[in-house]
Motif scaffolding. Structure first.
Motif, PDB file in Angstrom:
ATOM      1  N   HIS A   1     -35.876 -41.898-136.817  1.00  0.00           N
ATOM      2  CA  HIS A   1     -35.594 -40.540-136.355  1.00  0.00           C
ATOM      3  C   HIS A   1     -36.072 -40.381-134.914  1.00  0.00           C
ATOM      4  O   HIS A   1     -37.193 -40.768-134.582  1.00  0.00           O
ATOM      5  CB  HIS A   1     -36.311 -39.513-137.247  1.00  0.00           C
ATOM      6  N   GLY A   2     -35.237 -39.825-134.062  1.00  0.00           N
ATOM      7  CA  GLY A   2     -35.631 -39.460-132.708  1.00  0.00           C
ATOM      8  C   GLY A   2     -35.421 -40.517-131.639  1.00  0.00           C
ATOM      9  O   GLY A   2     -35.261 -40.180-130.473  1.00  0.00           O
ATOM     10  N   PHE A   3     -35.433 -41.775-131.992  1.00  0.00           N
ATOM     11  CA  PHE A   3     -35.251 -42.833-131.004  1.00  0.00           C
ATOM     12  C   PHE A   3     -33.778 -42.974-130.649  1.00  0.00           C
ATOM     13  O   PHE A   3     -32.902 -42.707-131.467  1.00  0.00           O
ATOM     14  CB  PHE A   3     -35.780 -44.171-131.539  1.00  0.00           C
ATOM     15  N   THR A   4     -33.502 -43.421-129.428  1.00  0.00           N
ATOM     16  CA  THR A   4     -32.118 -43.557-128.984  1.00  0.00           C
ATOM     17  C   THR A   4     -31.704 -45.006-128.744  1.00  0.00           C
ATOM     18  O   THR A   4     -30.518 -45.275-128.605  1.00  0.00           O
ATOM     19  CB  THR A   4     -31.889 -42.756-127.687  1.00  0.00           C
ATOM     20  N   ALA A   5     -32.667 -45.915-128.672  1.00  0.00           N
ATOM     21  CA  ALA A   5     -32.314 -47.311-128.406  1.00  0.00           C
ATOM     22  C   ALA A   5     -33.394 -48.251-128.920  1.00  0.00           C
ATOM     23  O   ALA A   5     -34.556 -47.868-129.054  1.00  0.00           O
ATOM     24  CB  ALA A   5     -32.107 -47.531-126.912  1.00  0.00           C
ATOM     25  N   ALA A   6     -32.982 -49.475-129.193  1.00  0.00           N
ATOM     26  CA  ALA A   6     -33.902 -50.533-129.589  1.00  0.00           C
ATOM     27  C   ALA A   6     -33.613 -51.743-128.714  1.00  0.00           C
ATOM     28  O   ALA A   6     -32.462 -52.003-128.354  1.00  0.00           O
ATOM     29  CB  ALA A   6     -33.718 -50.889-131.066  1.00  0.00           C
ATOM     30  N   THR A   7     -34.654 -52.457-128.370  1.00  0.00           N
ATOM     31  CA  THR A   7     -34.501 -53.645-127.542  1.00  0.00           C
ATOM     32  C   THR A   7     -35.568 -54.666-127.918  1.00  0.00           C
ATOM     33  O   THR A   7     -36.453 -54.368-128.723  1.00  0.00           O
ATOM     34  CB  THR A   7     -34.576 -53.289-126.039  1.00  0.00           C
ATOM     35  N   VAL A   8     -35.468 -55.833-127.343  1.00  0.00           N
ATOM     36  CA  VAL A   8     -36.476 -56.873-127.541  1.00  0.00           C
ATOM     37  C   VAL A   8     -37.044 -57.238-126.178  1.00  0.00           C
ATOM     38  O   VAL A   8     -36.293 -57.519-125.239  1.00  0.00           O
ATOM     39  CB  VAL A   8     -35.862 -58.125-128.215  1.00  0.00           C
ATOM     40  N   MET A   9     -38.364 -57.202-126.080  1.00  0.00           N
ATOM     41  CA  MET A   9     -39.039 -57.569-124.833  1.00  0.00           C
ATOM     42  C   MET A   9     -39.573 -58.994-124.977  1.00  0.00           C
ATOM     43  O   MET A   9     -40.006 -59.389-126.060  1.00  0.00           O
ATOM     44  CB  MET A   9     -40.167 -56.594-124.540  1.00  0.00           C
ATOM     45  N   THR A  10     -39.527 -59.753-123.890  1.00  0.00           N
ATOM     46  CA  THR A  10     -40.038 -61.123-123.905  1.00  0.00           C
ATOM     47  C   THR A  10     -41.097 -61.261-122.811  1.00  0.00           C
ATOM     48  O   THR A  10     -40.759 -61.420-121.640  1.00  0.00           O
ATOM     49  CB  THR A  10     -38.901 -62.137-123.688  1.00  0.00           C
ATOM     50  N   PRO A  11     -42.367 -61.182-123.178  1.00  0.00           N
ATOM     51  CA  PRO A  11     -43.439 -61.307-122.182  1.00  0.00           C
ATOM     52  C   PRO A  11     -43.376 -62.661-121.479  1.00  0.00           C
ATOM     53  O   PRO A  11     -43.193 -63.693-122.131  1.00  0.00           O
ATOM     54  CB  PRO A  11     -44.719 -61.188-123.010  1.00  0.00           C
ATOM     55  N   GLU A  12     -43.514 -62.644-120.152  1.00  0.00           N
ATOM     56  CA  GLU A  12     -43.413 -63.884-119.377  1.00  0.00           C
ATOM     57  C   GLU A  12     -44.463 -64.911-119.763  1.00  0.00           C
ATOM     58  O   GLU A  12     -44.200 -66.107-119.768  1.00  0.00           O
ATOM     59  CB  GLU A  12     -43.526 -63.567-117.884  1.00  0.00           C
ATOM     60  N   ALA A  13     -45.677 -64.449-120.089  1.00  0.00           N
ATOM     61  CA  ALA A  13     -46.767 -65.376-120.387  1.00  0.00           C
ATOM     62  C   ALA A  13     -46.985 -65.571-121.884  1.00  0.00           C
ATOM     63  O   ALA A  13     -47.970 -66.170-122.288  1.00  0.00           O
ATOM     64  CB  ALA A  13     -48.048 -64.866-119.741  1.00  0.00           C
TER      65      ALA A  13
ATOM     66  N   THR B   1     -47.917 -64.527-125.789  1.00  0.00           N
ATOM     67  CA  THR B   1     -48.971 -63.687-126.366  1.00  0.00           C
ATOM     68  C   THR B   1     -50.094 -64.587-126.871  1.00  0.00           C
ATOM     69  O   THR B   1     -50.032 -65.806-126.728  1.00  0.00           O
ATOM     70  CB  THR B   1     -48.427 -62.855-127.550  1.00  0.00           C
ATOM     71  N   ALA B   2     -51.078 -63.983-127.512  1.00  0.00           N
ATOM     72  CA  ALA B   2     -52.175 -64.755-128.085  1.00  0.00           C
ATOM     73  C   ALA B   2     -51.696 -65.656-129.222  1.00  0.00           C
ATOM     74  O   ALA B   2     -52.378 -66.600-129.599  1.00  0.00           O
ATOM     75  CB  ALA B   2     -53.264 -63.817-128.594  1.00  0.00           C
ATOM     76  N   PHE B   3     -50.500 -65.390-129.756  1.00  0.00           N
ATOM     77  CA  PHE B   3     -49.968 -66.172-130.869  1.00  0.00           C
ATOM     78  C   PHE B   3     -49.149 -67.375-130.407  1.00  0.00           C
ATOM     79  O   PHE B   3     -48.816 -68.227-131.210  1.00  0.00           O
ATOM     80  CB  PHE B   3     -49.125 -65.295-131.785  1.00  0.00           C
ATOM     81  N   GLY B   4     -48.788 -67.421-129.134  1.00  0.00           N
ATOM     82  CA  GLY B   4     -48.014 -68.560-128.652  1.00  0.00           C
ATOM     83  C   GLY B   4     -47.393 -68.306-127.293  1.00  0.00           C
ATOM     84  O   GLY B   4     -47.412 -67.180-126.785  1.00  0.00           O
ATOM     85  N   PRO B   5     -46.821 -69.340-126.686  1.00  0.00           N
ATOM     86  CA  PRO B   5     -46.282 -69.231-125.331  1.00  0.00           C
ATOM     87  C   PRO B   5     -44.944 -68.487-125.237  1.00  0.00           C
ATOM     88  O   PRO B   5     -44.542 -68.075-124.161  1.00  0.00           O
ATOM     89  CB  PRO B   5     -46.119 -70.691-124.904  1.00  0.00           C
ATOM     90  N   VAL B   6     -44.263 -68.325-126.360  1.00  0.00           N
ATOM     91  CA  VAL B   6     -42.977 -67.622-126.369  1.00  0.00           C
ATOM     92  C   VAL B   6     -43.065 -66.499-127.392  1.00  0.00           C
ATOM     93  O   VAL B   6     -43.552 -66.690-128.499  1.00  0.00           O
ATOM     94  CB  VAL B   6     -41.826 -68.579-126.749  1.00  0.00           C
ATOM     95  N   ALA B   7     -42.588 -65.327-127.008  1.00  0.00           N
ATOM     96  CA  ALA B   7     -42.640 -64.190-127.926  1.00  0.00           C
ATOM     97  C   ALA B   7     -41.438 -63.281-127.719  1.00  0.00           C
ATOM     98  O   ALA B   7     -40.880 -63.204-126.622  1.00  0.00           O
ATOM     99  CB  ALA B   7     -43.921 -63.394-127.708  1.00  0.00           C
ATOM    100  N   ALA B   8     -41.042 -62.608-128.787  1.00  0.00           N
ATOM    101  CA  ALA B   8     -40.019 -61.569-128.742  1.00  0.00           C
ATOM    102  C   ALA B   8     -40.634 -60.348-129.421  1.00  0.00           C
ATOM    103  O   ALA B   8     -40.989 -60.390-130.592  1.00  0.00           O
ATOM    104  CB  ALA B   8     -38.761 -62.018-129.477  1.00  0.00           C
ATOM    105  N   VAL B   9     -40.785 -59.263-128.665  1.00  0.00           N
ATOM    106  CA  VAL B   9     -41.470 -58.070-129.151  1.00  0.00           C
ATOM    107  C   VAL B   9     -40.468 -56.925-129.271  1.00  0.00           C
ATOM    108  O   VAL B   9     -39.843 -56.546-128.274  1.00  0.00           O
ATOM    109  CB  VAL B   9     -42.616 -57.675-128.186  1.00  0.00           C
TER     110      VAL B   9
END
Length: 103
Positions: A9-21, A23-31
């Protein structure tokens, strides 16, 4: 690891962010990220978030359904869960009251 964000409810869009460095869980991430626009003095944004230690191939949990109504008491939010269970909340400035609803 799998993370998921579902706009209910209320949100208008969804996306996936990919931090350049990564995360603490690994070198590649999709948030997952949700965005919305504030359109009034009071806006309500509702989402379901899930973080799982399982593989990406794991089936998603059953969907929930949400209804939201504006009243003098605040926003009345009802979450209908699979199997007929539901929870209700009245959300207003400075307070949230949650109850188990009738099935």
């Amino acid at each position: 690891m799998v993370s998921e964000a579902v706009a209910l409810h209320g949100f208008t869009a969804a996306t996936v962010m990919t931090p350049e460095a990564g995360t603490a869980f690994g070198p590649v991430a999709a948030v997952p990220a949700l965005t919305g626009t504030v359109t009034a003095a009071e806006c309500l944004f509702v989402s379901v978030l899930r973080l799982s230690g399982a593989d990406a191939d794991e089936p998603a949990p059953p969907a929930v359904r949400v209804t939201v109504r504006r009243s003098a008491a605040g926003h009345r939010l009802v979450v209908h869960r699979p199997g007929g269970d539901r929870r209700e909340a009245v959300i207003r400035a400075g307070a949230v009251a949650v109850t188990a609803g009738d099935s």
